[in-house]
Design a protein around this motif. Structure first.
Motif, PDB file in Angstrom:
ATOM      1  N   LEU A 192     -15.042 -13.485   8.767  1.00 38.07           N
ATOM      2  CA  LEU A 192     -15.993 -13.430   7.662  1.00 38.07           C
ATOM      3  C   LEU A 192     -17.152 -12.503   8.027  1.00 38.07           C
ATOM      4  CD1 LEU A 192     -17.250 -16.448   5.600  1.00 38.07           C
ATOM      5  CD2 LEU A 192     -18.909 -14.868   6.607  1.00 38.07           C
ATOM      6  N   GLY A 193     -17.504 -11.603   7.105  1.00 40.48           N
ATOM      7  CA  GLY A 193     -18.628 -10.696   7.321  1.00 40.48           C
ATOM      8  C   GLY A 193     -18.296  -9.418   8.046  1.00 40.48           C
ATOM      9  N   HIS A 194     -17.054  -9.261   8.560  1.00 43.75           N
ATOM     10  CA  HIS A 194     -16.683  -8.027   9.256  1.00 43.75           C
ATOM     11  C   HIS A 194     -16.363  -6.906   8.253  1.00 43.75           C
ATOM     12  CE1 HIS A 194     -15.667  -8.601  13.753  1.00 43.75           C
ATOM     13  NE2 HIS A 194     -16.664  -9.378  13.424  1.00 43.75           N
ATOM     14  N   VAL A 195     -16.875  -5.723   8.553  1.00 43.22           N
ATOM     15  CA  VAL A 195     -16.485  -4.543   7.770  1.00 43.22           C
ATOM     16  C   VAL A 195     -15.054  -4.183   8.146  1.00 43.22           C
ATOM     17  CG1 VAL A 195     -16.953  -2.108   7.338  1.00 43.22           C
ATOM     18  CG2 VAL A 195     -18.863  -3.722   7.619  1.00 43.22           C
ATOM     19  N   HIS A 196     -14.209  -3.941   7.127  1.00 43.50           N
ATOM     20  CA  HIS A 196     -12.794  -3.699   7.426  1.00 43.50           C
ATOM     21  C   HIS A 196     -12.159  -2.795   6.376  1.00 43.50           C
ATOM     22  CE1 HIS A 196     -12.915  -7.161   4.677  1.00 43.50           C
ATOM     23  NE2 HIS A 196     -11.729  -6.765   4.248  1.00 43.50           N
ATOM     24  N   ARG A 197     -10.990  -2.275   6.743  1.00 45.39           N
ATOM     25  CA  ARG A 197     -10.227  -1.409   5.827  1.00 45.39           C
ATOM     26  C   ARG A 197      -8.763  -1.456   6.229  1.00 45.39           C
ATOM     27  NH1 ARG A 197     -12.394   4.438   4.760  1.00 45.39           N
ATOM     28  NH2 ARG A 197     -12.543   3.888   2.552  1.00 45.39           N
ATOM     29  N   LEU A 198      -7.890  -1.407   5.215  1.00 46.00           N
ATOM     30  CA  LEU A 198      -6.437  -1.334   5.421  1.00 46.00           C
ATOM     31  C   LEU A 198      -5.949   0.001   4.885  1.00 46.00           C
ATOM     32  CD1 LEU A 198      -3.706  -2.718   6.161  1.00 46.00           C
ATOM     33  CD2 LEU A 198      -3.663  -3.611   3.810  1.00 46.00           C
ATOM     34  N   ALA A 199      -5.154   0.726   5.686  1.00 47.85           N
ATOM     35  CA  ALA A 199      -4.628   2.028   5.268  1.00 47.85           C
ATOM     36  C   ALA A 199      -3.173   2.139   5.686  1.00 47.85           C
ATOM     37  CB  ALA A 199      -5.440   3.160   5.890  1.00 47.85           C
ATOM     38  N   ASN A 200      -2.449   2.982   4.962  1.00 53.14           N
ATOM     39  CA  ASN A 200      -1.040   3.252   5.267  1.00 53.14           C
ATOM     40  C   ASN A 200      -0.909   4.702   5.714  1.00 53.14           C
ATOM     41  OD1 ASN A 200       1.701   3.622   5.415  1.00 53.14           O
ATOM     42  ND2 ASN A 200       2.140   3.086   3.290  1.00 53.14           N
ATOM     43  N   VAL A 252       0.853  -1.186   0.000  1.00 47.83           N
ATOM     44  CA  VAL A 252       0.000   0.000   0.000  1.00 47.83           C
ATOM     45  C   VAL A 252       0.888   1.234   0.000  1.00 47.83           C
ATOM     46  CG1 VAL A 252      -1.891   1.206   1.150  1.00 47.83           C
ATOM     47  CG2 VAL A 252      -1.722  -1.288   1.316  1.00 47.83           C
ATOM     48  N   ASN A 253       0.649   2.133  -0.933  1.00 49.95           N
ATOM     49  CA  ASN A 253       1.465   3.342  -1.057  1.00 49.95           C
ATOM     50  C   ASN A 253       1.288   4.258   0.160  1.00 49.95           C
ATOM     51  OD1 ASN A 253       2.332   2.561  -3.643  1.00 49.95           O
ATOM     52  ND2 ASN A 253       0.575   3.532  -4.609  1.00 49.95           N
ATOM     53  N   PRO A 254       2.285   5.074   0.486  1.00 54.22           N
ATOM     54  CA  PRO A 254       2.159   6.010   1.615  1.00 54.22           C
ATOM     55  C   PRO A 254       0.929   6.898   1.462  1.00 54.22           C
ATOM     56  CG  PRO A 254       4.428   5.913   0.866  1.00 54.22           C
ATOM     57  CD  PRO A 254       3.632   5.135  -0.127  1.00 54.22           C
ATOM     58  N   GLY A 255       0.140   6.989   2.520  1.00 56.34           N
ATOM     59  CA  GLY A 255      -1.052   7.826   2.517  1.00 56.34           C
ATOM     60  C   GLY A 255      -2.265   7.216   1.842  1.00 56.34           C
ATOM     61  N   ALA A 256      -2.124   6.046   1.251  1.00 53.55           N
ATOM     62  CA  ALA A 256      -3.232   5.427   0.526  1.00 53.55           C
ATOM     63  C   ALA A 256      -4.015   4.482   1.430  1.00 53.55           C
ATOM     64  CB  ALA A 256      -2.710   4.670  -0.694  1.00 53.55           C
ATOM     65  N   LYS A 257      -5.235   4.148   0.999  1.00 56.93           N
ATOM     66  CA  LYS A 257      -6.048   3.207   1.757  1.00 56.93           C
ATOM     67  C   LYS A 257      -6.971   2.458   0.816  1.00 56.93           C
ATOM     68  CE  LYS A 257      -9.291   6.938   2.999  1.00 56.93           C
ATOM     69  NZ  LYS A 257      -9.898   7.662   4.136  1.00 56.93           N
ATOM     70  N   LEU A 258      -7.273   1.220   1.196  1.00 60.11           N
ATOM     71  CA  LEU A 258      -8.212   0.410   0.446  1.00 60.11           C
ATOM     72  C   LEU A 258      -9.636   0.850   0.789  1.00 60.11           C
ATOM     73  CD1 LEU A 258      -5.489  -1.256   0.634  1.00 60.11           C
ATOM     74  CD2 LEU A 258      -6.911  -3.298   0.337  1.00 60.11           C
ATOM     75  N   SER A 259     -10.602   0.322   0.071  1.00 57.58           N
ATOM     76  CA  SER A 259     -11.992   0.669   0.355  1.00 57.58           C
ATOM     77  C   SER A 259     -12.433   0.067   1.689  1.00 57.58           C
ATOM     78  CB  SER A 259     -12.899   0.169  -0.772  1.00 57.58           C
ATOM     79  OG  SER A 259     -12.762  -1.221  -0.945  1.00 57.58           O
ATOM     80  N   LEU A 260     -13.430   0.688   2.316  1.00 59.42           N
ATOM     81  CA  LEU A 260     -14.103   0.104   3.470  1.00 59.42           C
ATOM     82  C   LEU A 260     -15.026  -0.972   2.924  1.00 59.42           C
ATOM     83  CD1 LEU A 260     -14.510   0.394   6.584  1.00 59.42           C
ATOM     84  CD2 LEU A 260     -16.513   1.814   6.034  1.00 59.42           C
ATOM     85  N   GLN A 261     -14.800  -2.236   3.289  1.00 59.76           N
ATOM     86  CA  GLN A 261     -15.429  -3.332   2.572  1.00 59.76           C
ATOM     87  C   GLN A 261     -15.758  -4.498   3.495  1.00 59.76           C
ATOM     88  OE1 GLN A 261     -11.893  -5.800   0.579  1.00 59.76           O
ATOM     89  NE2 GLN A 261     -11.734  -3.608   0.072  1.00 59.76           N
ATOM     90  N   MET A 262     -16.438  -5.485   2.881  1.00 58.37           N
ATOM     91  CA  MET A 262     -16.825  -6.691   3.589  1.00 58.37           C
ATOM     92  C   MET A 262     -16.872  -7.852   2.602  1.00 58.37           C
ATOM     93  SD  MET A 262     -19.793  -8.742   4.034  1.00 58.37           S
ATOM     94  CE  MET A 262     -21.271  -7.737   3.926  1.00 58.37           C
ATOM     95  N   HIS A 263     -16.579  -9.075   3.091  1.00 56.23           N
ATOM     96  CA  HIS A 263     -16.633 -10.277   2.261  1.00 56.23           C
ATOM     97  C   HIS A 263     -17.676 -11.242   2.826  1.00 56.23           C
ATOM     98  CE1 HIS A 263     -12.950  -8.747   0.561  1.00 56.23           C
ATOM     99  NE2 HIS A 263     -12.320  -8.866   1.722  1.00 56.23           N
ATOM    100  N   HIS A 264     -18.420 -11.860   1.927  1.00 53.22           N
ATOM    101  CA  HIS A 264     -19.433 -12.825   2.343  1.00 53.22           C
ATOM    102  C   HIS A 264     -18.854 -14.230   2.565  1.00 53.22           C
ATOM    103  CE1 HIS A 264     -22.946 -10.288   1.919  1.00 53.22           C
ATOM    104  NE2 HIS A 264     -22.587  -9.929   0.688  1.00 53.22           N
TER     105      HIS A 264
END
Length: 482
Positions: A440-448, A394-406
């Motif tokens: 599974l099913g948790h809302v989550h996000r990864l950010a730098n 993950v690039n500096p200052g970037a973040k993935l979407s706030l998401q969930m997986h079934h």
């Protein structure tokens, strides 16, 4: 004003496995440190004209490639470029028309220099000299194409038959000729009256729009409607998908240029400017071999390669050592997930392999194991039944979407940098060698949140691990909810 218009919509199927639909050849560094798109954007650097200034480039690209294109422009230090996003491919004539309509809104009838993003031009000074000749003809109202002075009897290119020389230095267009057989190609080159068809053009925006409106009114109307409903975002001009879907698909040559030969009744001349500038369309692996540096035996290499008793061959390595013994006229290309071995005289047939992969529904035609995202990239380093392991950067200052997986849970292990993790209703910071579990099913996000790239190892487990098992709640990059 002279505006570069860069057409970046090709797929480069004959350069598989390096070029794929979602990461095509124009976005790859095939011949040097810069990608082909970056080289094309910089091609007018240093061009000087006493009467015409160069404006910022217009890049017409597929919407799927938008973040890669934007990042490559940023990395090259290009300022002011505008990226027009095609919702679907409709060939080069509609792409140019979109650019002409956008350019006409910003400038007073600029001259457009139309360049495919996936060509090589080794001699920039010679290219600039040809552009200067074409500029005079375009300024006077002609539609200019650039013909390459042939260096050999080539059966893989179309040809242009030239006519009388004009006062402005250009030549009249006599005919466009389809790809010839070997005997006819030899005749064309020997005659001195034929040039290779380069796919490079120059004209005023108003002249192109006028010609297309008369010669292909359905295409012109569809492009006007698509631009009128376009969304002008901060980084992109997003063309309306519904309006553009009705646009006929055709090339610049077929839609307009071939109809300018003789008297088209438009009052618009079609002319050709000869150019000898180390040009190649790098359409297949043999063409790439042709423009690369070679050893005394005619071998070209890229990456970690060792040759023993080989001649006239190309060994193109990616992640591993590639070794060749006793090869003659052979192409070997290695990537993380596929290897191509081909007779150099048969490289045009690589597209047949791609067609078979698509027919079988295999992702190898579309994506690499390493996939670029707007926030960085990931590499699927291992997978099996009910599990997958990814290396994620993950690039500096970037973040993935706030998401969930079934259908899957995830374990994250920080290898380098600092991770800001949203896991359900908790937000925590993880340093190197620390980890967390995303049920599974948790809302989550990864950010730098840091200033150096964040690298993690992700272990997925579950009944379905496809990339389409994502429900997005928030996304910085404007991607669809799922």
């Amino acid at each position: 004003m002279l505006l570069p218009v860069i057409l970046s919509g090709g797929s480069g199927t004959r350069l598989w496995p390096l070029s794929r639909d979602k990461h095509p050849k124009q976005l790859l560094a095939l011949t040097g440190q810069l990608t082909m798109l970056q080289e094309t954007v910089r091609r007018l650097d240093g061009f000087a004209s006493a009467s015409t200034a160069c404006g910022p480039a217009l890049i017409v690209a597929n919407v799927e490639h938008r973040f890669m294109v934007a990042e490559q422009l940023r990395a090259t230090g290009v300022d002011g470029a505008r990226i027009i996003l095609e919702p679907c491919g409709r060939n080069t004539a509609p792409a140019l028309t979109l650019a002409a309509l956008v350019a006409a809104r910003k400038e007073a009838d600029p001259i457009l220099l139309v360049m495919p993003a996936d060509h090589v031009v080794d001699d920039r000074a010679a290219f600039h000299a040809a552009v200067a000749v074409g500029l005079a003809a375009a300024r006077a109202g002609a539609i200019v194409t650039f013909g390459i002075v042939p260096t050999r009897p080539e059966t893989g290119y179309g040809y242009i038959r030239t006519g009388a020389q004009r006062e402005d230095g250009a030549l009249a267009l006599s005919a466009f000729v389809e790809k010839p057989d070997a005997e006819r190609a030899q005749h064309y080159v020997a005659s001195g009256a034929y040039l290779w068809n380069s796919g490079l053009f120059m004209m005023r925006a108003s002249v192109w729009l006028k010609a297309l409106g008369v010669l292909n009114p359905a295409m012109a109307a569809a492009c006007v409607a698509a631009c009128a409903a376009a969304a002008d975002e901060t980084d992109f001009i997003r063309i309306d998908a519904d309006a553009f879907a009705s646009c006929p698909s055709d090339s610049i040559d077929y839609a307009v240029m071939e109809k300018l030969v003789g008297d088209a009744g438009l009052g618009v001349d079609g002319v050709v400017v000869p150019m000898s500038a180390g040009w190649s369309d790098v359409g297949a692996w043999d063409a790439l071999w042709d423009v690369m540096e070679k050893d005394d035996a005619g071998n070209a290499t890229r990456g970690d390669a060792i040759l023993e008793d080989c001649c006239d061959s190309l060994l193109y390595g990616g992640d591993r050592l590639v070794a060749g013994v006793g090869l003659n006229n052979v192409i070997v290309v290695e990537t993380a997930d596929a290897v191509l071995v081909a007779d150099k005289s048969r490289t045009q047939d690589v597209k047949k392999i791609v067609n078979r992969l698509k027919a079988e529904g295999r992702s190898l035609a579309d994506t690499h194991r390493k996939v670029v995202r707007p926030w960085g990239w990931y590499d699927s380093i291992d997978f099996g039944e009910r599990f997958q392991v990814k290396r994620i950067v993950v690039n500096p200052g970037a973040k993935l979407s706030l998401q969930m997986h079934h259908h899957r849970a995830e374990h994250w292990i920080v290898v380098k940098g600092t991770a800001e993790v949203t896991n359900g209703d908790k937000v925590l910071l993880l340093s190197e060698n620390e980890s967390t579990y995303i049920p599974l099913g948790h809302v989550h996000r990864l950010a730098n949140p840091g200033r150096v790239p964040l690298e993690i190892i992700e272990v997925q487990s579950g009944s379905y691990l496809g990339e389409d098992d994502i429900v997005r709640f928030e996304d910085t990059y404007g991607r669809a909810p799922n």
